[in-house]
Scaffold this motif. Structure first.
Motif, PDB file in Angstrom:
ATOM      1  N   LYS A  52       0.811  -1.211   0.000  1.00  9.78           N
ATOM      2  CA  LYS A  52       0.000   0.000   0.000  1.00  9.78           C
ATOM      3  C   LYS A  52       0.848   1.266   0.000  1.00  9.78           C
ATOM      4  CE  LYS A  52      -3.968  -1.967   2.484  1.00  9.78           C
ATOM      5  NZ  LYS A  52      -4.814  -1.866   3.697  1.00  9.78           N
ATOM      6  N   TYR A  56       0.521   4.199  -2.794  1.00 11.11           N
ATOM      7  CA  TYR A  56       0.181   5.584  -2.461  1.00 11.11           C
ATOM      8  C   TYR A  56       1.282   6.544  -2.908  1.00 11.11           C
ATOM      9  CZ  TYR A  56      -3.555   3.698   0.496  1.00 11.11           C
ATOM     10  OH  TYR A  56      -4.681   3.046   0.955  1.00 11.11           O
ATOM     11  N   SER A  61      -3.946   8.375  -3.757  1.00  5.10           N
ATOM     12  CA  SER A  61      -5.000   7.610  -3.098  1.00  5.10           C
ATOM     13  C   SER A  61      -5.634   6.598  -4.050  1.00  5.10           C
ATOM     14  CB  SER A  61      -6.089   8.563  -2.601  1.00  5.10           C
ATOM     15  OG  SER A  61      -6.735   9.184  -3.706  1.00  5.10           O
ATOM     16  N   LYS A  62      -6.508   5.775  -3.520  1.00  3.87           N
ATOM     17  CA  LYS A  62      -7.231   4.809  -4.350  1.00  3.87           C
ATOM     18  C   LYS A  62      -8.034   5.539  -5.417  1.00  3.87           C
ATOM     19  CE  LYS A  62     -10.808   1.205  -4.182  1.00  3.87           C
ATOM     20  NZ  LYS A  62     -11.803   0.496  -3.354  1.00  3.87           N
TER      21      LYS A  62
END
Length: 204
Positions: A52, A56, A61-62
């Motif tokens: 993750k 990032y 962000s997602k």
């Protein structure tokens, strides 16, 4: 624009160089298959081969990653949409557009259906901003169809009294319906039949 170079160490030995575009392709595939909400960070880390923190750092962000994947989709797998608008007649535009769509939507080399259309169908109220983003893509597509049909009318390629706004909506609706059909198991041949029927509407 130079992309950040990130080293992904996997155990002992020489670390593998991070490939920004390849990892983004993998993210696009996950979002295409499961939608924005259905694609967890766990799924993204597995698909992209990154943790993750590195995702990032490289993509944001997602939501930002999804936007980048969506842009890659629009300029890659469905680039035929923009290319179709350059055809010489309204009939050729619609024929090429929907024929390519039929083949693309049912290709076994990628997820079935359209990433944009399927993504919008699976968005909940909690992801309204994503739904609005996808709607922007769809409205832009319809606007481009409308403008191309307006040009066809000016060139007397279609009747002068043609309702180009409704015709653009018709083509977009057929395309969207084909995506849903493809996701439900419709064959390439079945969708090609639909594409040909829709294109006939524009024969001069």
């Amino acid at each position: 624009m130079n992309m950040p170079e990130i080293i992904n160490k996997r155990g002992r030995g020489r670390p593998a160089a991070f490939d920004y575009e390849s990892a983004l392709d993998s993210a696009m595939g996950a979002f295409w298959r499961y939608g924005f909400e259905g694609t967890s960070m766990t799924e993204l880390t597995r698909a992209m081969g990154m943790n993750k923190t590195r995702i990032y750092a490289a993509y944001g962000s997602k939501e930002e990653l999804f936007q980048k994947a969506l842009n890659k989709y629009a300029n890659g797998p469905v680039k035929f949409v923009a290319d179709s608008l350059n055809e010489k007649s309204a009939f050729d535009v619609v024929k090429k557009l929907l024929t390519n769509a039929a083949v693309n939507l049912t290709s076994t080399e990628q997820p079935y259906g359209c990433m944009i259309i399927q993504g919008a169908l699976t968005c909940s109220k909690e992801s309204q901003h994503i739904h609005e983003l996808l709607s922007t893509y769809r409205h832009s597509y319809e606007k481009q169809l409308f403008e191309r049909l307006e040009r066809a009318k000016a060139e007397k390629d279609i009747p002068s009294d043609a309702d180009t706004k409704s015709l653009a909506k018709f083509v977009a609706t057929v395309h969207q319906g084909m995506s849903v059909q493809a996701s439900s198991g419709a064959s390439t041949e079945e969708l090609l039949t639909v594409a040909n029927m829709a294109a006939e509407r524009f024969k001069h």
